[in-house]
Design an enzyme around this catalytic site. Structure first.
Site, PDB file in Angstrom:
ATOM      1  CG  HIS A  72      -1.974  -1.027   1.211  1.00 26.39           C
ATOM      2  ND1 HIS A  72      -1.755  -2.307   1.653  1.00 26.39           N
ATOM      3  CD2 HIS A  72      -3.276  -0.984   0.797  1.00 26.39           C
ATOM      4  CE1 HIS A  72      -2.870  -3.013   1.521  1.00 26.39           C
ATOM      5  NE2 HIS A  72      -3.806  -2.235   1.009  1.00 26.39           N
TER       6      HIS A  72
ATOM      7  CG  ASP B 127      -3.997  -5.395  -4.383  1.00 29.31           C
ATOM      8  OD1 ASP B 127      -5.059  -4.833  -4.054  1.00 29.31           O
ATOM      9  OD2 ASP B 127      -3.227  -5.899  -3.562  1.00 29.31           O
TER      10      ASP B 127
END
Length: 345
Positions: free
Chosen positions: A185, A255
């Protein structure tokens, strides 16, 4: 406005709040849009969620409505929903008694799917198939176990429980995120292992469960001794290994392309094109509506044979679980499974 396409497109995006706005309703009509992913900010209470999913469905019936709803710390809907255990808790139950552990895993998958179905949600990005090497904070207790065979046992039961209530499973994060410390992230994780090492351990759950999965989500991890690109942008990982050697026939999701681990591919259009060209059927753009609009305005992907049909096949099987919370609450199979899940607490 033109009528919406009959099939969903390759972009999964999000909405801002508890209701969709007129602007968001317009965006959902774009032919590239194929689905909506919901977050905790989209949830206040059960009836509000049913109203939101109903409004999305009314705006564009063919969209796939999805959520990251695994259990433990990754559970977007809490108040009014069963608190699901982290997957590591199922691994601990298996260690105490494998028969009980497997039963609880199937019950967890069943409860997860039945509750989502009753509120109009089509898909959860679960289960995590990463192995628990004890080094990844972003994976951590989201993983079932360090042993790939135990992971296969427990994840297979979760997948079966999801299917019992009509939902397809999405295994993540291919070919494995558990052995790297960095969080994709906020960073670009790099794994220095050989292909043989990854194949012998991390890929085992994906290989043995691939025929049961409706979707797979690759990791934003660079396996530097195998391919210079993150797995989600790599034809080697997605075409040669996932589609080729594993024979996977379902949907490949990227993702979230706004994550730091995706930044190596450039801007949002370049990221989407890299993921799509590598083999992703659907690309996720989350928490950045400006980037989502940029992508819809400027991306012109080439159609992939069978891709939209694979996305359509993700929708739940009808008639497998009650379609409203009131009926669900009195449904004996659900009540028994929920009691089993709560026993883990």
């Amino acid at each position: 406005m033109k009528s919406s396409p009959a099939l969903p497109g390759p972009v999964m995006l999000d909405v801002a709040a508890h209701e969709i706005t007129a602007e968001e309703r317009e965006i959902l009509q774009h032919p590239l849009v194929g689905g909506v992913i919901l977050f905790a900010r989209n949830y206040a209470e059960p009836e509000q969620l049913r109203a939101l999913t109903g409004a999305i469905r009314a705006a564009r019936p063919e969209l796939v409505i999805s959520v990251d709803h695994e259990g433990g710390r990754v559970q977007r809907f809490r108040e009014g929903f069963t608190r699901l255990p982290a997957m590591r808790r199922l691994g601990e139950a298996w260690a105490a008694d494998p028969v009980v552990g497997r039963a609880r895993a199937r019950q967890a998958g069943f409860v997860l799917a039945a509750e989502l179905r009753a509120h109009g949600v089509d898909l959860s990005y679960a289960p995590v198939l990463d192995l628990d090497y004890g080094v990844s904070s972003v994976i951590g207790d989201r993983a079932f176990h360090r042993d790939p065979q135990v992971t296969v046992e427990l994840a297979g039961e979760v997948v079966a429980g999801l299917a019992d209530a009509g939902l397809r499973a999405v295994g993540k994060h291919f070919p494995g995120h558990g052995a790297v410390e960095a969080d994709s992230h906020v960073a670009i994780p790099v794994d220095g292992r050989s292909f043989e090492a990854v194949w012998a351990e991390d890929i085992v759950p994906f290989r043995l469960l691939s025929a049961q999965l409706g979707g797979v989500m690759p990791a934003h991890v660079i396996f530097e001794n195998i391919d210079a690109r993150p797995a989600g942008f790599s034809r080697f990982w997605l075409q040669d290994i996932l589609r080729g050697r594993l024979g996977f026939q379902g949907v490949i999701f990227s993702d979230d392309l706004t994550m730091e681990g995706a930044s190596v591919a450039g801007g949002i259009v370049a990221r989407a094109e890299a993921a799509h060209s590598a083999g992703c059927d659907m690309v996720l753009v989350c928490n950045r509506p400006d980037m989502a609009v940029d992508l819809l305005d400027n991306w012109h992907p080439q159609a992939q044979a069978g891709s939209r049909e694979r996305i359509v096949a993700l929708r739940p099987r009808p008639g497998t679980a009650p379609a409203d919370p009131g009926t669900l609450a009195g449904w004996a199979p659900y009540r028994a499974a929920r009691d089993g899940v709560l026993a883990l607490a």
